[in-house]
Scaffold this motif. Structure first.
Motif, PDB file in Angstrom:
ATOM      1  N   GLU A 192       0.837  -1.192   0.000  1.00  0.00           N
ATOM      2  CA  GLU A 192       0.000   0.000   0.000  1.00  0.00           C
ATOM      3  C   GLU A 192       0.881   1.254   0.000  1.00  0.00           C
ATOM      4  O   GLU A 192       1.596   1.526   0.961  1.00  0.00           O
ATOM      5  CB  GLU A 192      -0.911  -0.003   1.227  1.00  0.00           C
ATOM      6  CG  GLU A 192      -1.927  -1.142   1.244  1.00  0.00           C
ATOM      7  CD  GLU A 192      -1.356  -2.435   1.768  1.00  0.00           C
ATOM      8  OE1 GLU A 192      -0.127  -2.503   1.928  1.00  0.00           O
ATOM      9  OE2 GLU A 192      -2.128  -3.378   2.015  1.00  0.00           O
ATOM     10  N   LYS A 193       0.834   2.017  -1.068  1.00  0.00           N
ATOM     11  CA  LYS A 193       1.720   3.178  -1.208  1.00  0.00           C
ATOM     12  C   LYS A 193       1.385   4.276  -0.212  1.00  0.00           C
ATOM     13  O   LYS A 193       2.275   4.898   0.378  1.00  0.00           O
ATOM     14  CB  LYS A 193       1.664   3.705  -2.643  1.00  0.00           C
ATOM     15  CG  LYS A 193       2.295   2.757  -3.655  1.00  0.00           C
ATOM     16  CD  LYS A 193       2.374   3.386  -5.034  1.00  0.00           C
ATOM     17  CE  LYS A 193       3.080   2.436  -6.010  1.00  0.00           C
ATOM     18  NZ  LYS A 193       3.200   3.022  -7.352  1.00  0.00           N
ATOM     19  N   LEU A 194       0.091   4.549  -0.035  1.00  0.00           N
ATOM     20  CA  LEU A 194      -0.302   5.625   0.865  1.00  0.00           C
ATOM     21  C   LEU A 194       0.113   5.314   2.300  1.00  0.00           C
ATOM     22  O   LEU A 194       0.643   6.171   3.006  1.00  0.00           O
ATOM     23  CB  LEU A 194      -1.823   5.848   0.780  1.00  0.00           C
ATOM     24  CG  LEU A 194      -2.389   6.983   1.644  1.00  0.00           C
ATOM     25  CD1 LEU A 194      -1.792   8.313   1.205  1.00  0.00           C
ATOM     26  CD2 LEU A 194      -3.912   7.021   1.552  1.00  0.00           C
ATOM     27  N   ALA A 195      -0.090   4.076   2.712  1.00  0.00           N
ATOM     28  CA  ALA A 195       0.213   3.690   4.089  1.00  0.00           C
ATOM     29  C   ALA A 195       1.710   3.654   4.366  1.00  0.00           C
ATOM     30  O   ALA A 195       2.131   3.769   5.516  1.00  0.00           O
ATOM     31  CB  ALA A 195      -0.408   2.331   4.398  1.00  0.00           C
ATOM     32  N   THR A 196       2.529   3.482   3.338  1.00  0.00           N
ATOM     33  CA  THR A 196       3.982   3.341   3.542  1.00  0.00           C
ATOM     34  C   THR A 196       4.768   4.556   3.074  1.00  0.00           C
ATOM     35  O   THR A 196       6.000   4.522   3.105  1.00  0.00           O
ATOM     36  CB  THR A 196       4.497   2.103   2.785  1.00  0.00           C
ATOM     37  OG1 THR A 196       4.167   2.224   1.385  1.00  0.00           O
ATOM     38  CG2 THR A 196       3.867   0.835   3.325  1.00  0.00           C
ATOM     39  N   GLU A 197       4.093   5.608   2.652  1.00  0.00           N
ATOM     40  CA  GLU A 197       4.810   6.751   2.084  1.00  0.00           C
ATOM     41  C   GLU A 197       5.738   7.402   3.112  1.00  0.00           C
ATOM     42  O   GLU A 197       6.848   7.836   2.776  1.00  0.00           O
ATOM     43  CB  GLU A 197       3.818   7.784   1.540  1.00  0.00           C
ATOM     44  CG  GLU A 197       4.462   8.893   0.710  1.00  0.00           C
ATOM     45  CD  GLU A 197       5.309   8.345  -0.437  1.00  0.00           C
ATOM     46  OE1 GLU A 197       6.405   8.909  -0.675  1.00  0.00           O
ATOM     47  OE2 GLU A 197       4.901   7.371  -1.089  1.00  0.00           O
ATOM     48  N   ALA A 198       5.294   7.483   4.379  1.00  0.00           N
ATOM     49  CA  ALA A 198       6.146   8.089   5.411  1.00  0.00           C
ATOM     50  C   ALA A 198       7.426   7.271   5.603  1.00  0.00           C
ATOM     51  O   ALA A 198       8.520   7.830   5.772  1.00  0.00           O
ATOM     52  CB  ALA A 198       5.382   8.186   6.727  1.00  0.00           C
ATOM     53  N   LEU A 199       7.309   5.946   5.548  1.00  0.00           N
ATOM     54  CA  LEU A 199       8.484   5.089   5.703  1.00  0.00           C
ATOM     55  C   LEU A 199       9.409   5.209   4.494  1.00  0.00           C
ATOM     56  O   LEU A 199      10.634   5.234   4.640  1.00  0.00           O
ATOM     57  CB  LEU A 199       8.044   3.638   5.900  1.00  0.00           C
ATOM     58  CG  LEU A 199       7.235   3.345   7.165  1.00  0.00           C
ATOM     59  CD1 LEU A 199       6.713   1.917   7.150  1.00  0.00           C
ATOM     60  CD2 LEU A 199       8.063   3.594   8.418  1.00  0.00           C
ATOM     61  N   MET A 200       8.839   5.290   3.279  1.00  0.00           N
ATOM     62  CA  MET A 200       9.654   5.443   2.076  1.00  0.00           C
ATOM     63  C   MET A 200      10.366   6.798   2.073  1.00  0.00           C
ATOM     64  O   MET A 200      11.521   6.906   1.633  1.00  0.00           O
ATOM     65  CB  MET A 200       8.791   5.302   0.820  1.00  0.00           C
ATOM     66  CG  MET A 200       8.317   3.885   0.539  1.00  0.00           C
ATOM     67  SD  MET A 200       9.671   2.700   0.300  1.00  0.00           S
ATOM     68  CE  MET A 200      10.505   3.400  -1.136  1.00  0.00           C
ATOM     69  N   THR A 201       9.693   7.817   2.567  1.00  0.00           N
ATOM     70  CA  THR A 201      10.330   9.142   2.672  1.00  0.00           C
ATOM     71  C   THR A 201      11.526   9.075   3.602  1.00  0.00           C
ATOM     72  O   THR A 201      12.592   9.637   3.318  1.00  0.00           O
ATOM     73  CB  THR A 201       9.311  10.176   3.180  1.00  0.00           C
ATOM     74  OG1 THR A 201       8.225  10.259   2.257  1.00  0.00           O
ATOM     75  CG2 THR A 201       9.952  11.550   3.325  1.00  0.00           C
ATOM     76  N   ARG A 202      11.372   8.377   4.712  1.00  0.00           N
ATOM     77  CA  ARG A 202      12.481   8.223   5.651  1.00  0.00           C
ATOM     78  C   ARG A 202      13.626   7.441   5.019  1.00  0.00           C
ATOM     79  O   ARG A 202      14.803   7.780   5.223  1.00  0.00           O
ATOM     80  CB  ARG A 202      11.963   7.501   6.908  1.00  0.00           C
ATOM     81  CG  ARG A 202      13.035   7.178   7.942  1.00  0.00           C
ATOM     82  CD  ARG A 202      13.747   8.409   8.430  1.00  0.00           C
ATOM     83  NE  ARG A 202      14.741   8.088   9.451  1.00  0.00           N
ATOM     84  CZ  ARG A 202      15.755   8.861   9.799  1.00  0.00           C
ATOM     85  NH1 ARG A 202      15.922  10.040   9.185  1.00  0.00           N
ATOM     86  NH2 ARG A 202      16.588   8.506  10.738  1.00  0.00           N
ATOM     87  N   ILE A 203      13.322   6.414   4.243  1.00  0.00           N
ATOM     88  CA  ILE A 203      14.371   5.644   3.563  1.00  0.00           C
ATOM     89  C   ILE A 203      15.129   6.525   2.590  1.00  0.00           C
ATOM     90  O   ILE A 203      16.373   6.466   2.509  1.00  0.00           O
ATOM     91  CB  ILE A 203      13.756   4.428   2.838  1.00  0.00           C
ATOM     92  CG1 ILE A 203      13.270   3.397   3.854  1.00  0.00           C
ATOM     93  CG2 ILE A 203      14.773   3.774   1.901  1.00  0.00           C
ATOM     94  CD1 ILE A 203      12.546   2.223   3.251  1.00  0.00           C
ATOM     95  N   ARG A 204      14.422   7.356   1.839  1.00  0.00           N
ATOM     96  CA  ARG A 204      15.093   8.266   0.901  1.00  0.00           C
ATOM     97  C   ARG A 204      15.990   9.253   1.639  1.00  0.00           C
ATOM     98  O   ARG A 204      17.088   9.592   1.164  1.00  0.00           O
ATOM     99  CB  ARG A 204      14.044   8.997   0.057  1.00  0.00           C
ATOM    100  CG  ARG A 204      13.380   8.104  -0.995  1.00  0.00           C
ATOM    101  CD  ARG A 204      12.532   8.903  -1.963  1.00  0.00           C
ATOM    102  NE  ARG A 204      11.275   9.324  -1.360  1.00  0.00           N
ATOM    103  CZ  ARG A 204      10.145   8.635  -1.421  1.00  0.00           C
ATOM    104  NH1 ARG A 204      10.113   7.467  -2.056  1.00  0.00           N
ATOM    105  NH2 ARG A 204       9.036   9.088  -0.873  1.00  0.00           N
ATOM    106  N   GLU A 205      15.556   9.699   2.806  1.00  0.00           N
ATOM    107  CA  GLU A 205      16.401  10.589   3.613  1.00  0.00           C
ATOM    108  C   GLU A 205      17.664   9.870   4.070  1.00  0.00           C
ATOM    109  O   GLU A 205      18.768  10.444   4.049  1.00  0.00           O
ATOM    110  CB  GLU A 205      15.615  11.086   4.829  1.00  0.00           C
ATOM    111  CG  GLU A 205      14.487  12.055   4.497  1.00  0.00           C
ATOM    112  CD  GLU A 205      13.681  12.420   5.725  1.00  0.00           C
ATOM    113  OE1 GLU A 205      13.953  11.848   6.812  1.00  0.00           O
ATOM    114  OE2 GLU A 205      12.780  13.282   5.611  1.00  0.00           O
TER     115      GLU A 205
END
Length: 407
Positions: A192-205
């Motif tokens: 689920e992209k919406l539910a995991t977007e915060a985690l993906m943002t943190r990974i990119r950081e």
């Protein structure tokens, strides 16, 4: 002999491998590992599963972590069907979640980053190591620099003790070297992209913050250095790591030389490449606890899709619905079978009636013909008698009762 049988041969674990396992702490607990003797095909005891030396040094240790159990259950795989690089992918992911995201291994995030595919070479489909875990092509993830192949790993197999659970989905399937690898829809299911977007943002950081970039090699080096196996079931997550006295450690610190040698064994790094001594981003631990606001938010996200339980419940619901449909179809089939038999009986009765009617029609036709023949014969005789009568009396005789006939 089947093709999958030909993949197995007598295990060839060298003294060097045994020393490494001892140094890494795997032989410290009695009965944790069992080594095959002369058998050329695995035959583990009831609560043992088949694994490999190269799985163990990449983060696997019994009892097996809940996330890996769920992964095998959802994908329909056995432990021996995963390659060493795939095992390392799971170890890095769990370490990433617990040490740098501050969440339990997140199933929705896993599905967003990874997919799996069949593994083979030169037209040969493997059973041992027949599945490879891959990063999705549209996802930016850590470049781990895996080696292209791990030489001879299939020959270094052994038995690991695995405790059974009352719940089927929490158990590693009993070993079956002949089990076919069957592709499932879950292999390509996206998270689920919406539910995991915060985690993906943190990974990119974590990947792109200048001067604090985190790499896959750093994550690997970290879990090898702290001596806690990511793929082992543990009482505490890695963000509660307590240092040298942590109860989850399976051995003491490795000498730097041994640690570097181990890293180069499971990556493309050569002797000229520098092995990182620490992560550029401090991992969460007892000495570096999660910030309170971040902890609340990430734990909320983590528990929303923890592990594979939601997926398992969904599968159980679909299975129950499928069973209902199957029962309904079975009932309809039974009714249809009864109707078919009745129709066949009715058809047989109709056919018998038709046959009897046909016979009656034939009999009636014969009777009519016989009656007609008799009538013709009688008329012929009457006409003959009439002619004789005329000759004798010189009077016409009418068969149909003439008027005024004295006779």
């Amino acid at each position: 002999m089947a093709a999958e049988d030909l993949e197995w041969e007598r295990s060839k674990i060298s003294n060097q491998d045994m020393n490494l396992l001892k140094k890494l702490g795997f032989t410290k607990k009695e009965n944790t590992l069992r080594f095959p003797s002369e058998e050329s095909y695995p035959s583990p005891l009831m609560e043992y599963r088949v694994s490999f030396v190269d799985h163990l040094i990449r983060g696997l240790s019994p009892p097996i972590h809940e996330f890996l159990r769920g992964l095998l259950f959802v994908y329909g795989l056995q432990l021996h069907q995963l390659t060493p690089n795939s095992i390392l992918h799971v170890s890095i992911f769990i370490t990433l979640c617990e040490c740098f995201l501050g969440v339990h291994p997140n199933w929705a995030l896993w599905k967003r980053i990874f997919c799996i595919r069949r593994n083979g070479a030169h037209g040969v489909a493997y059973n041992i190591g027949g599945v490879v875990i891959c990063v999705r092509p549209d996802v930016e993830y850590f470049d781990v620099k895996f080696p292209d192949s791990v030489q001879g790993w299939r020959k270094r197999w052994l038995y690991i003790h695995e405790e059974s659970s009352d719940s089927v989905e929490y158990n590693i399937a009993p070993f079956d070297g002949k089990t076919k690898i069957l592709r499932r829809r879950s292999w390509d299911a996206e998270g689920e992209k919406l539910a995991t977007e915060a985690l993906m943002t943190r990974i990119r950081e974590l990947q792109n913050t200048r001067g604090k970039e985190l790499s896959g090699i750093q994550i690997t080096t970290y879990f090898l250095r702290i001596r806690v196996q990511p793929l082992q079931a543990r009482k505490n997550p890695l963000w509660m790591y307590a240092g040298d006295e942590d109860v989850e450690r399976i051995s003491k610190d490795l000498p730097v030389k041994d640690l570097e040698k181990l890293i180069r064994r499971m990556s493309k790094l050569s002797k000229k490449d520098i092995i990182p001594t620490s992560c550029r981003v401090a991992p969460y631990s007892g000495a570096n606890p999660l910030p309170e606001p971040l902890m609340k938010e990430f734990i909320r996200l983590g528990t929303q899709f923890v592990g594979y339980r939601d997926h398992t419940k969904k599968l159980e619901g679909e299975l129950a619905e499928a069973n209902k449909r199957a029962s309904a179809l079975a009932t309809k089939l039974e009714q249809s079978e009864k109707a078919r038999k009745k129709a066949e009986a009715d058809a047989a009765a109709v056919e018998d009636l038709r046959k009897r009617l046909h016979e009656a029609e034939n009999s009636l036709s014969e009777n009519i013909e016989q009656q007609s023949a008799r009538e013709t014969e009688i008329l012929t005789r009457l006409e003959s008698q009439s002619r004789r009568f005329v000759r004798r009396t010189h009077q016409e005789y009418e068969v149909d009762g003439p008027e005024g006939d004295e006779l």
